[in-house]
Design an enzyme around this catalytic site. Structure first.
Site, PDB file in Angstrom:
ATOM      1  CG  HIS A  45      -1.950   1.282   1.199  1.00 32.14           C
ATOM      2  ND1 HIS A  45      -3.093   1.158   0.480  1.00 32.14           N
ATOM      3  CD2 HIS A  45      -1.975   2.406   1.471  1.00 32.14           C
ATOM      4  CE1 HIS A  45      -3.981   2.152   0.256  1.00 32.14           C
ATOM      5  NE2 HIS A  45      -3.063   2.990   1.169  1.00 32.14           N
ATOM      6  CB  ALA A  46       0.865   4.122  -2.239  1.00 36.30           C
ATOM      7  CG  HIS A  87      -2.071  10.577  -2.703  1.00 36.65           C
ATOM      8  ND1 HIS A  87      -3.226  11.155  -2.518  1.00 36.65           N
ATOM      9  CD2 HIS A  87      -1.516   9.936  -1.796  1.00 36.65           C
ATOM     10  CE1 HIS A  87      -3.312  10.925  -1.239  1.00 36.65           C
ATOM     11  NE2 HIS A  87      -2.406  10.247  -0.600  1.00 36.65           N
ATOM     12  CD  GLU A  88       1.362   7.987  -1.311  1.00 33.70           C
ATOM     13  OE1 GLU A  88       2.075   8.561  -0.356  1.00 33.70           O
ATOM     14  OE2 GLU A  88       0.153   7.323  -1.449  1.00 33.70           O
ATOM     15  CG  HIS A  95       1.569  12.469   1.646  1.00 33.39           C
ATOM     16  ND1 HIS A  95       0.725  12.971   2.405  1.00 33.39           N
ATOM     17  CD2 HIS A  95       0.807  11.291   1.047  1.00 33.39           C
ATOM     18  CE1 HIS A  95      -0.498  12.233   2.232  1.00 33.39           C
ATOM     19  NE2 HIS A  95      -0.290  11.300   1.619  1.00 33.39           N
ATOM     20  CD  GLU A 107      -3.536  11.275   3.027  1.00 32.73           C
ATOM     21  OE1 GLU A 107      -3.329  11.022   1.773  1.00 32.73           O
ATOM     22  OE2 GLU A 107      -2.747  10.995   3.906  1.00 32.73           O
ATOM     23  CG  HIS A 121      -6.266   3.361   5.114  1.00 31.15           C
ATOM     24  ND1 HIS A 121      -6.431   2.660   3.854  1.00 31.15           N
ATOM     25  CD2 HIS A 121      -5.490   4.560   4.838  1.00 31.15           C
ATOM     26  CE1 HIS A 121      -5.710   3.446   2.860  1.00 31.15           C
ATOM     27  NE2 HIS A 121      -5.121   4.360   3.746  1.00 31.15           N
ATOM     28  NE  ARG A 133      -5.443  10.323   7.943  1.00 29.26           N
ATOM     29  CZ  ARG A 133      -4.323  10.100   8.720  1.00 29.26           C
ATOM     30  NH1 ARG A 133      -3.194   9.671   7.953  1.00 29.26           N
ATOM     31  NH2 ARG A 133      -4.243  10.326   9.808  1.00 29.26           N
ATOM     32  CE1 TYR A 134      -5.549   8.770   2.314  1.00 33.70           C
ATOM     33  CE2 TYR A 134      -6.509   7.555   4.124  1.00 33.70           C
ATOM     34  CZ  TYR A 134      -5.405   7.796   3.293  1.00 33.70           C
ATOM     35  OH  TYR A 134      -4.357   7.525   3.660  1.00 33.70           O
TER      36      TYR A 134
END
Ligand code: X8Z
Ligand code: ZN
Length: 612
Positions: free
Chosen positions: A351-352, A381-382, A385, A409, A511, A520-521
């Protein structure tokens, strides 16, 4: 410390201002004179120093565990996470001692609140509690990482099965993959999850919260009840759009598969939507595309394959977007230390995630990248962060975090919304002649809605379930039934086969075993449209919103960086205002983006059954 809390015990940084009334009463009785503001300042400075020091080795241990799962790395991670949790709980309890001190500085007050409220899964302040909790969470997270489903009776790992759910259109195979994954990965965690909830609740109560869910809801610069009401209000704003999409998609699935597989009324069968969790539906765009206007003429995954992209080049392309906004290139260590593809010889958590190992420059991603459209989006997305982490690196330790976790996020997703046809031409993935004309706008919007709008109820219900588990409203004997009820109520989906209480489907979603809060998402899904709308306004974009790409716009980059650099130093409405001018999180920008699609869906849906 990786500020996105990849491991539950890394949760120093969550956030909260409101201290529950119970806190003062539960604060240890002072044996000496009441503490002074200067003592509070000194306490906070020392706490930040201690946490910063232990966070770095703790991050390294967790990184090694997540990228090389063995019994040994599990044991090492569990032990170190337990020590960190003990330190966090000790500091949280000490922080409570200063809660009633008058004339605290703004920063000391805020940091005391962050210390108190920021532990994701707190352990009770008694010997053995943190160790047991860490053992359980490590076992669940690693169990998820090692999980296998089956396809045609043969074992298939998590990242492969996820991709296969996106491409297969065979209901029998989809059912096999869905059922095997949920049975093999989820069900065995049931007892551990139950015990974990008891322990975490004991910890949360010890810190003065009603339960762990109340503690999670306290991280948003407002009282927890107000936060729950805010999420419900946002859901109310976007629900009509979701219902319209559900109606249309169910109709199309019925057309394709027939009544025996997907009836015309009632919930949608969860395994038909192109995703293991039915959380994003873009992979079945081909099934729902309207005739003519629906043929976009390209698919990002196919374009990447045609141009022989490999995973590293996909990440470089992601980096290039951020560079075009004026962000400095990723450090050499990012390329040396990230896990970009799945190692062939060992178990990892696929999972990323994005990591900040040293609270400064040692930023990395961990993915099992495949050359497809989903992973191209996930890369952006990553990286969002990582750029956020680097932007706030000069902040004091307790402020090294997103304005709230939804902001963290949302950043990379905001960037990914700029992957428009014109942008694809810009970077040489698409030929100018292939750019879909205005007659394809509905198709483009529908393709986006399948991912963005479909996700909304899913983003909300994961924590609705956990909040109810932590509060006792869902008892252990009803874990599965409670899950299915929320999936039905919010998403209008149902499992392909009957489930009972020997199952534990929540455990089949990363999760939940990993202890990462999920609201959060949901927040990010609406925030990213607020950020995107603001960025396009700053860029002076005049056309339809969904065609806007702010690629190469240094002014947008400068203003974005100003928000990111604030970290968690101010309440999130201040950060939101810095970039968008507004202090409200709301679904309005998302609704505006999809407005033409909503009109079109309403026309298509005339006379069709709606709801379930
Ligand atoms: O977990 C993630 C990221 C890592 S922070 C890949 N996401 C959620 C999910 O996969 O369930 C991004 C979208 C929602
Ligand atoms: Zn993320």
């Amino acid at each position: 410390m990786s500020t996105i809390r990849i491991r539950p015990s890394l949760g120093v940084l969550a956030a909260l201002l409101a201290i529950p009334a119970a806190t003062a009463a539960q604060a240890p009785t002072a044996t000496t004179a009441a503490p002074t503001a200067a003592e509070a300042d000194a306490f906070v400075a020392d706490a930040e120093k201690q946490l910063a020091a232990v966070s770095v080795p703790n991050n390294r241990i967790n990184w090694v565990n997540a990228t090389y799962i063995t019994d040994d790395t599990d044991a090492l991670a569990a032990a170190d996470n337990a020590r960190l949790t003990e330190l966090q709980v000790k500091l949280a309890n000490e922080a409570a001692r200063f809660a009633t001190v008058k004339s605290l500085s703004y920063d000391t007050r805020r940091k005391l609140d962050l210390l108190r409220g920021g532990i994701v899964l707190p352990a009770a302040d008694r010997p053995g509690a943190a160790d047991e909790l860490a053992m359980l969470t490590t076992r669940m997270a690693s169990g998820y990482g090692k999980g296998r489903g089956t396809l045609d009776g043969k074992p298939i790992n998590g990242s492969d099965i996820e991709a296969a759910m996106g491409t297969s259109r065979d209901p029998a195979k989809l059912q096999e993959m869905w059922t095997s994954w949920h049975d093999n990965v989820g069900a065995p965690m049931r007892a551990d999850y139950q015990r974990m909830s008891v322990l975490a609740n004991e910890g949360a109560k010890g810190l003065g919260y009603a339960d762990t869910g109340a503690m999670w809801r306290s991280g948003y610069d407002m009282p927890p009840e107000q936060f729950a009401a805010l999420t419900d209000r946002i859901w109310g704003e976007v629900k009509p759009l979701y219902l319209a999409l559900h109606t249309y998609v169910r109709w199309k699935l019925n057309e394709k598969y027939g009544d025996a597989v997907q009836p015309r009324t009632g919930p949608i069968r969860a395994d038909l939507l192109g995703n293991m969790w039915a959380q994003e539906w873009g992979n079945i765009y081909d099934v729902v595309a309207p005739k003519g206007a629906g043929d976009l003429g390209y698919d990002v995954g196919e374009l990447l394959k045609a141009r022989q992209y490999d995973p590293v080049r996909m990440v470089k392309q992601g980096e290039a977007f951020y560079s075009s906004l004026g962000f400095a290139p990723l450090p050499e260590s990012f390329w040396q230390r990230s896990q970009i593809v799945k190692p062939a010889d060992r178990e990892v958590i696929c999972h990323a995630s994005a990591w900040d190992l040293d609270n400064a420059d040692d930023i990395r991603i961990k993915m099992c990248t495949k050359v497809n459209g989903d992973d191209f989006t996930t890369i952006h997305h990553e990286l969002g962060h990582n750029y956020y982490q680097r932007a706030y690196k000069a902040q004091p330790f307790l402020y090294k975090n997103g304005a709230n976790d939804g902001f963290h996020e949302a950043i990379g997703d905001t960037i990914a919304l700029s992957i428009t046809p014109d942008y694809l031409v810009n970077i040489g993935l698409l030929n100018r002649a292939q750019v879909p004309g205005p007659d394809k706008d509905i198709g483009l919007l529908l393709r986006q809605a399948m991912d963005k709008v479909a996700f909304l109820p899913f983003g909300l219900l994961i924590d609705k379930w956990r909040w109810q588990v932590f509060s006792g409203q869902i008892a252990p004997g009803g874990y599965q039934a409670g899950w299915d009820a929320l999936r039905l109520q919010y998403q209008g989906v149902k499992p392909p086969v009957a489930r009972d209480e020997t199952k534990f489907d929540p455990g089949a979603k990363y999760h939940v075993p990993a202890g990462v809060p999920y609201t959060r998402y949901f927040l990010a899904r609406v925030l990213q449209f607020q950020f995107y709308e603001a960025a396009c306004r700053q860029a002076g974009w005049k056309g339809p919103l969904h065609r806007c790409s702010f690629y190469d716009n240094k002014e947008v980059g400068r203003r974005l960086n100003a928000m990111l650099a604030m970290g968690q130093s101010k309440p999130w409405p201040d950060a939101l205002q810095t970039f968008t001018g507004s202090r409200e999180m709301s679904g309005k920008a998302l609704i505006a983006y999809f407005a033409p699609l909503k009109t079109w869906l309403d026309q298509q849906n005339k006379g069709k059954p709606q709801g379930w």
